[in-house]
Write an enzyme that holds these catalytic residues in place. Structure first.
Site, PDB file in Angstrom:
ATOM      1  N   GLU A  38     -37.653 -34.501 -15.670  1.00 16.07           N
ATOM      2  CA  GLU A  38     -37.227 -35.291 -16.819  1.00 16.07           C
ATOM      3  C   GLU A  38     -36.186 -36.279 -16.316  1.00 16.07           C
ATOM      4  OE1 GLU A  38     -34.195 -34.701 -20.564  1.00 16.07           O
ATOM      5  OE2 GLU A  38     -35.519 -33.015 -20.067  1.00 16.07           O
ATOM      6  N   ARG A  42     -29.887 -42.230 -19.025  1.00  9.33           N
ATOM      7  CA  ARG A  42     -28.424 -42.267 -19.140  1.00  9.33           C
ATOM      8  C   ARG A  42     -27.798 -43.281 -18.199  1.00  9.33           C
ATOM      9  NH1 ARG A  42     -26.953 -35.859 -18.606  1.00  9.33           N
ATOM     10  NH2 ARG A  42     -28.619 -35.041 -19.936  1.00  9.33           N
ATOM     11  N   THR A  65     -33.308 -38.002 -22.757  1.00  8.53           N
ATOM     12  CA  THR A  65     -32.232 -38.665 -23.486  1.00  8.53           C
ATOM     13  C   THR A  65     -32.743 -39.945 -24.156  1.00  8.53           C
ATOM     14  OG1 THR A  65     -30.809 -37.894 -21.666  1.00  8.53           O
ATOM     15  CG2 THR A  65     -29.750 -39.136 -23.399  1.00  8.53           C
ATOM     16  N   LYS A 125     -36.934 -28.856 -28.135  1.00 10.30           N
ATOM     17  CA  LYS A 125     -35.841 -28.614 -27.200  1.00 10.30           C
ATOM     18  C   LYS A 125     -34.692 -27.979 -27.977  1.00 10.30           C
ATOM     19  CE  LYS A 125     -32.568 -31.399 -24.441  1.00 10.30           C
ATOM     20  NZ  LYS A 125     -32.386 -32.703 -23.780  1.00 10.30           N
TER      21      LYS A 125
END
Length: 205
Positions: A38, A42, A65, A125
């Protein structure tokens, strides 16, 4: 996506801002027997990092994210095979569904799980996992939602991961201990490979 999670059980959560290091990282993950990642959005170069990783045919790479529908588009354009979000955004989920991208939104409450179910999702998640009560909280939520599978992420370590993975509610766990930022910054690819191999061994024992 569920087949990927069942097959690997652990998803390395990568924070990398150097596209030139992506090839070495991908090779280290594959060599360690953990060909899934993943790549989080960011950093300024996150889309480029994801694109480089996604070019490998032996690696399954998603975008993490992801906060907006626009980021979903950027992830899709870069070759992401799935999307992970820290929270539940109907806009993000629906954009992923329109593009045929598997999406795993973040939840930590029963209400958020119900909202995910309303959107047609049954894998979520659980984030931030440890700060939200960890495995005891997941067990309580699973009692009410036995049809849901969780991917806990946030504060999970090599030592705590096996306990999560032993529970039937857990599809996989997300973590960064095998791709810690200091290892990536120093280019310690052999250590990344070693930690991935140890993680895979721990996940199947």
């Amino acid at each position: 996506m569920n087949d990927v999670l069942r097959g690997h059980r652990v998803v390395p959560v990568v924070v990398l801002d150097d596209p030139e290091a992506a090839d070495d990282l991908g090779a280290a993950l594959v060599a360690g027997g953990l060909p899934v990642a993943e790549a989080t959005f960011r950093t300024p170069q996150a889309a480029l990092v994801l694109r480089r990783l996604a070019q490998r045919e032996d690696l399954i790479v998603g975008a993490g994210t992801v906060l907006t529908a626009r980021q979903v588009d950027r992830a899709h354009e870069a070759g992401a095979r799935f999307v992970v979000s820290p929270g539940l955004s109907a806009e993000v989920v629906r954009r992923c569904q329109a593009l045929g991208l598997p999406v795993i939104p973040g939840v930590s409450t029963a209400s958020e799980i119900m909202a995910a179910l309303d959107l047609g999702l049954d894998t979520v998640k659980f984030f931030p996992a440890e700060a939200s009560g960890g495995l005891p909280t997941i067990k309580a939520l699973y009692a009410a939602f036995p049809q849901v599978r969780f991917v806990p992420t946030g504060g999970i370590t090599a030592e705590s991961a096996p306990a999560y993975l032993a529970h039937p509610a857990i599809a996989a766990v997300g973590g960064s201990w095998m791709v810690a930022p200091d290892l990536l910054a120093a280019g310690k690819w052999d250590e990344v490979t070693a930690r991935c191999a140890a993680t895979v061994k721990g996940a199947v024992e």
